[in-house]
Write an enzyme that holds these catalytic residues in place. Structure first.
Site, PDB file in Angstrom:
ATOM      1  N   SER A 124       0.815  -1.215   0.000  1.00 43.24           N
ATOM      2  CA  SER A 124       0.000   0.000   0.000  1.00 43.24           C
ATOM      3  C   SER A 124       0.852   1.270   0.000  1.00 43.24           C
ATOM      4  CB  SER A 124      -0.951  -0.054   1.198  1.00 43.24           C
ATOM      5  OG  SER A 124      -1.893   0.957   1.101  1.00 43.24           O
ATOM      6  N   HIS A 125       0.734   2.081   1.052  1.00 46.11           N
ATOM      7  CA  HIS A 125       1.394   3.388   1.091  1.00 46.11           C
ATOM      8  C   HIS A 125       2.773   3.310   1.728  1.00 46.11           C
ATOM      9  CE1 HIS A 125      -0.861   2.346   4.560  1.00 46.11           C
ATOM     10  NE2 HIS A 125      -0.089   3.125   5.286  1.00 46.11           N
ATOM     11  N   ASP A 290      -2.521   6.384  -3.414  1.00 44.42           N
ATOM     12  CA  ASP A 290      -1.384   5.718  -2.768  1.00 44.42           C
ATOM     13  C   ASP A 290      -0.763   4.644  -3.667  1.00 44.42           C
ATOM     14  OD1 ASP A 290      -3.395   3.813  -2.637  1.00 44.42           O
ATOM     15  OD2 ASP A 290      -2.651   2.980  -0.759  1.00 44.42           O
ATOM     16  N   ASP A 292      -1.008   1.415  -4.194  1.00 43.04           N
ATOM     17  CA  ASP A 292      -1.828   0.462  -4.953  1.00 43.04           C
ATOM     18  C   ASP A 292      -3.166   1.039  -5.408  1.00 43.04           C
ATOM     19  OD1 ASP A 292      -2.562   0.551  -2.272  1.00 43.04           O
ATOM     20  OD2 ASP A 292      -3.503  -1.421  -2.347  1.00 43.04           O
ATOM     21  N   ASP A 294      -5.799   2.406  -3.853  1.00 42.57           N
ATOM     22  CA  ASP A 294      -7.089   2.320  -3.170  1.00 42.57           C
ATOM     23  C   ASP A 294      -7.369   3.523  -2.277  1.00 42.57           C
ATOM     24  OD1 ASP A 294      -5.216   1.537  -1.310  1.00 42.57           O
ATOM     25  OD2 ASP A 294      -6.216  -0.330  -0.742  1.00 42.57           O
ATOM     26  N   ARG A 295      -6.321   4.259  -1.889  1.00 42.66           N
ATOM     27  CA  ARG A 295      -6.559   5.442  -1.044  1.00 42.66           C
ATOM     28  C   ARG A 295      -6.611   6.710  -1.875  1.00 42.66           C
ATOM     29  NH1 ARG A 295      -3.295   5.055   4.560  1.00 42.66           N
ATOM     30  NH2 ARG A 295      -3.880   2.917   5.032  1.00 42.66           N
ATOM     31  N   LYS A 389     -11.627  -0.403  -1.356  1.00 48.18           N
ATOM     32  CA  LYS A 389     -11.701   1.048  -1.456  1.00 48.18           C
ATOM     33  C   LYS A 389     -11.080   1.453  -2.782  1.00 48.18           C
ATOM     34  CE  LYS A 389      -7.747   1.374   1.632  1.00 48.18           C
ATOM     35  NZ  LYS A 389      -7.571   0.913   2.985  1.00 48.18           N
TER      36      LYS A 389
HETATM   37  C1  G1P Z   1      -4.318   1.052   8.105  1.00 44.82           C
HETATM   38  C2  G1P Z   1      -5.532   1.924   8.218  1.00 44.82           C
HETATM   39  C3  G1P Z   1      -6.782   1.144   7.887  1.00 44.82           C
HETATM   40  C4  G1P Z   1      -6.644   0.511   6.494  1.00 44.82           C
HETATM   41  C5  G1P Z   1      -5.353  -0.279   6.412  1.00 44.82           C
HETATM   42  C6  G1P Z   1      -5.110  -0.809   5.009  1.00 44.82           C
HETATM   43  O1  G1P Z   1      -4.409  -0.031   9.021  1.00 44.82           O
HETATM   44  O2  G1P Z   1      -5.633   2.489   9.505  1.00 44.82           O
HETATM   45  O3  G1P Z   1      -7.891   1.991   7.939  1.00 44.82           O
HETATM   46  O4  G1P Z   1      -7.723  -0.319   6.221  1.00 44.82           O
HETATM   47  O5  G1P Z   1      -4.247   0.537   6.786  1.00 44.82           O
HETATM   48  O6  G1P Z   1      -5.005   0.223   4.065  1.00 44.82           O
HETATM   49  P1  G1P Z   1      -3.718  -0.054  10.462  1.00 44.82           P
HETATM   50  O7  G1P Z   1      -2.244   0.184  10.246  1.00 44.82           O
HETATM   51  O8  G1P Z   1      -4.309   1.091  11.228  1.00 44.82           O
HETATM   52  O9  G1P Z   1      -4.058  -1.387  11.026  1.00 44.82           O
HETATM   53 ZN    ZN Z   2      -3.435   1.119  -0.416  1.00 43.23          ZN
END
Ligand code: G1P
Ligand code: ZN
Length: 556
Positions: A124-125, A290, A292, A294-295, A389
């Site tokens: 992800s990010h 981000d 991938d 999704d954000r 998302k």
């Molecule tokens: C974090 C975000 C959560 C999201 C997840 C995946 O998880 O807070 O909302 O679904 O990344 O993108 P966390 O690190 O808080 O468990």
């Molecule tokens: Zn992501």
């Protein structure tokens, strides 16, 4: 079969390689996420994949969707997955060209082509590169992240690996669209964008959005942060909607995201923020996504809309968009997401569900048609069009809304606050904590919340507090210990939880919220508006004595 296809017929052998289990292949909030170096440990990736093939038995003879965000190790992992998928008798694999597929695109492809599942390679990010992070997510046939039942089985299976099966074939060229036949398996290299772009064109009013761009009065800047959304944004905003060439920045996916964090917030999407704040020549509308895809983050000129407000505003206005004019079945937000959307749901007379953190908890609600929109404070928004998302979808939702309302992002947001009140909101992250210390802190809070009701702190009286436990209304599964929530009589709120996506130590997230109905008080600086809640949270968690931290590492 024509000559071309024959030419792509690949000779192979299937081997069984002995292996021993790794004990740390437990998935977190969003798949298995580890340092690249951990994934590069001999057999580590293969073991986890073997566990996936052992548990996801529907994949045999079925279709698998495969792609990732292009980060370091993406394409090496894809080659391994292809070889193991061939060895496990998957009949058809669709792989994104150059190994790319955004998370929302995978979800869509699974649904559109009735795939048995999808594998997404992304952290992800989180930053990429040889010293960065890597991750694997498995999505099931509904297009959404595998549920807890599946991930529990996956972990159990990973602890009993004795060997894995892999085909010995040459690497498949990912740069060119094409098809290859390896034994029983057809491997198809597909355009990662076109199916997804078609879906967006079905949902949103592309002709009206294009007319707005063509008017020359409106212009956007989308920051792809050198991650997967670059090709999607160019195809959709520029080629299909006619936005100018300057409308997408950092559009080329890079293995290390140009050395940055592909995390769409005000700190990491700095270039975007600077462009939006350039005065009268600045773009009217800014967004970023981000790693991938999704954000998303949404900004106007000198104006930031927090993601919780985004969900509330979308909910209040969805009926104005042709794709959602039939109204909403209901909405859902994760526990830490502000309660702004609850106010809207109440006015609309629709159900608002509160779920644990992570998109997988929305799956059943969407499948059961209980909700149409859902979102998380962590820059996530989506709808029933897929089971993830979706950053680009959210940006298009807002573009469509601006087109209908003929108002700026700031005007739409302010009008919303005037009607429903404003929820000041912020998240404070304390990173790199010792895991034991963090667990003890949460344990301390768990005990403390049992008796908090009725206590008053700085003039705010606690009306309710607990350790959040969720009973899924569809399958009745129970998920415990999802965060400490403390509500006050004046509708302020504090939530504490530990992150489930980190790769080092523990991260404590503290979510702070205050409701303000009076429009005369809608212009306070957020941290100032939340000063009481910040102080109460620090006191209750005993942050200084337990962790020795005077300040959070990150404030969003
Ligand atoms: C974090 C975000 C959560 C999201 C997840 C995946 O998880 O807070 O909302 O679904 O990344 O993108 P966390 O690190 O808080 O468990
Ligand atoms: Zn992501």
């Amino acid at each position: 079969m024509n000559d071309d296809k024959k030419a792509n017929n690949i000779i192979m052998n299937i081997k069984k390689i002995p292996s021993v289990p790794f004990t740390d292949q437990k998935t977190g909030t969003s798949g298995l996420r580890k340092k690249v170096k951990v994934f590069q440990t001999p057999h580590y990736l293969e073991n986890f994949l073997q566990a996936i093939f052992d548990v996801a038995t529907d994949l045999k003879g079925g279709l698998l969707i495969l792609g990732g965000d292009g980060r370091y190790y993406n394409n090496e992992a894809i080659q391994t997955i292809l070889k193991m998928a061939v060895a496990h008798g998957i009949s058809h694999i669709k792989v994104g060209q150059n190994g790319l597929l955004s998370t929302p695109a995978v979800s869509h492809l699974i649904r559109k082509y009735s795939a048995a599942g999808g594998i997404i390679l992304s952290a992800s990010h989180n930053p990429g590169g040889p010293d960065g992070d890597f991750g694997i997510k498995f999505n099931t046939a509904n297009g959404g992240p595998a549920d807890s039942k599946f991930t529990d089985q996956l972990f159990a299976s990973s602890l009993h690996i004795t060997e894995y099966k892999i085909a010995t074939i040459e690497d498949i060229p990912l740069q060119k669209l094409g098809e290859y036949q390896c034994g029983e398996t057809r491997i198809e290299i597909i355009d990662p964008v076109s199916d997804y772009a078609d879906l967006m064109a079905e949902i949103f009013d592309f002709p009206s959005i294009q007319a707005l761009f063509d008017s020359g009065l409106f212009n956007i800047c989308f920051d792809a942060m050198h991650a997967v959304t670059g090709p999607y944004a160019k195809a959709i905003f520029q080629q299909r909607l006619n936005a100018r060439t300057s409308s997408v920045i950092n559009a080329t996916p890079l293995k290390d995201f140009g050395g940055g964090h592909p995390d769409p917030n005000l700190i990491y999407a700095k270039e975007l923020v600077e462009r939006l704040n350039q005065g009268k020549d600045a773009p009217n509308f800014g967004a970023a996504s981000d790693g991938d895809g999704d954000r998303y983050m949404l900004i106007g000129r000198n104006f930031f809309v927090n993601p919780s407000d985004c969900l509330a505003i979308m909910t209040a206005n969805a009926h104005l968009l042709s794709g959602y004019q039939q109204g909403l079945n209901g909405v859902a937000r994760s526990l830490p997401t502000s309660r702004a959307v609850d106010k809207v749901a109440e006015t609309l007379g629709i159900e608002c569900y509160e779920t644990p953190t992570g998109w997988k908890y929305f799956g059943n609600l969407l499948d059961d048609r209980r909700i149409t929109l859902c979102g998380e404070e962590s820059f996530g928004g989506g709808s029933d069009h897929i089971r993830e998302k979706d950053g680009i979808w959210a940006v298009l939702f807002w573009l469509n809304l601006v087109t209908v309302k003929r108002q700026s992002v700031e005007e739409i947001t302010r009008a919303h606050w005037t009607r429903f009140g404003r929820h000041y909101y912020s998240r404070h992250d304390y990173e790199g904590l010792d895991s034991n210390v963090a667990e003890q802190l949460m344990e301390g809070l768990r005990k403390r919340v049992e008796t908090l009701k009725g206590e008053t702190f700085a003039g705010h009286t606690v009306s309710f507090s607990d350790d959040f436990s969720y009973t899924d209304p569809v399958d009745h599964s129970i998920t415990k210990h999802q965060g400490i929530r403390i509500l006050f009589e004046d509708e302020s709120r504090i939530v504490f939880r530990l992150s489930g996506t980190g790769t080092e130590g523990a991260t404590l997230r503290v979510y702070l919220e205050r409701y303000e109905a009076d429009p005369a008080l809608h212009d306070l600086e957020t941290q100032t508006a939340l000063a009481d809640m910040i102080a109460i949270a620090r006191e209750l968690a005993e942050l200084e004595t337990r962790c020795g931290r005077e300040q959070p590492d990150i404030i969003t």
